[in-house]
Design a protein around this motif. Sequence first.
Motif, PDB file in Angstrom:
ATOM      1  N   TYR A  50    -164.340 -62.160 -39.294  1.00 29.49           N
ATOM      2  CA  TYR A  50    -164.830 -61.078 -38.430  1.00 29.49           C
ATOM      3  C   TYR A  50    -166.147 -61.460 -37.772  1.00 29.49           C
ATOM      4  CZ  TYR A  50    -168.170 -57.163 -38.265  1.00 29.49           C
ATOM      5  OH  TYR A  50    -169.184 -56.323 -37.947  1.00 29.49           O
ATOM      6  N   TRP A  51    -167.095 -61.986 -38.561  1.00 32.43           N
ATOM      7  CA  TRP A  51    -168.389 -62.343 -37.983  1.00 32.43           C
ATOM      8  C   TRP A  51    -168.260 -63.491 -36.986  1.00 32.43           C
ATOM      9  CZ3 TRP A  51    -170.941 -60.863 -43.088  1.00 32.43           C
ATOM     10  CH2 TRP A  51    -171.686 -59.679 -42.927  1.00 32.43           C
TER      11      TRP A  51
ATOM     12  N   GLU B 179    -167.179 -61.787 -33.922  1.00 32.00           N
ATOM     13  CA  GLU B 179    -168.273 -61.011 -33.340  1.00 32.00           C
ATOM     14  C   GLU B 179    -169.306 -61.930 -32.689  1.00 32.00           C
ATOM     15  OE1 GLU B 179    -171.262 -57.304 -34.194  1.00 32.00           O
ATOM     16  OE2 GLU B 179    -170.457 -58.342 -35.938  1.00 32.00           O
TER      17      GLU B 179
ATOM     18  N   VAL C 286    -162.447 -58.990 -32.959  1.00 32.00           N
ATOM     19  CA  VAL C 286    -163.182 -58.158 -33.923  1.00 32.00           C
ATOM     20  C   VAL C 286    -162.294 -57.016 -34.389  1.00 32.00           C
ATOM     21  CG1 VAL C 286    -165.100 -56.519 -34.186  1.00 32.00           C
ATOM     22  CG2 VAL C 286    -165.506 -58.734 -33.105  1.00 32.00           C
TER      23      VAL C 286
ATOM     24  N   TYR D 162    -168.911 -51.871 -30.630  1.00 33.30           N
ATOM     25  CA  TYR D 162    -169.020 -53.321 -30.441  1.00 33.30           C
ATOM     26  C   TYR D 162    -169.224 -53.686 -28.979  1.00 33.30           C
ATOM     27  CZ  TYR D 162    -167.963 -54.166 -35.318  1.00 33.30           C
ATOM     28  OH  TYR D 162    -168.016 -54.196 -36.691  1.00 33.30           O
TER      29      TYR D 162
END
Length: 119
Positions: free
Chosen positions: A11-12, A15, A23, A50
Amino acid sequence: MLTPREVSESYWAAECRRDIGAVLAHYLTDATYQDGGGLRRGHAEIRRAYEASARDYPGLEVRIVREYTASPDSSALEFDAVLIDPEGRRIRIQGVNVVVVRDGKFVSVRSYEDPPMPE
């Protein structure tokens, strides 16, 4: 089955690329995301958070400092992050994400963050 840390690392990475679709692929459709800005439910609300972050800070770097495992499907991940604004200013954020996963996706993410500091 992916661990909370594995889901968080992936996920990071998404992102940091500012890939909003990737994401959201880490969240179940009815997942929740909560930070100092409030609680968001479902993909539409989470997407808006986001998108705003990516607009305000097109650059992002994140490092996991340590993990505290509560169960096979939940962990607290301490992070050290740098947000980079459009002018290149770097803002450091340290905090902890408490995550719950199911079927390799987030059920919930709760982010506790220290106040941002210029780097």
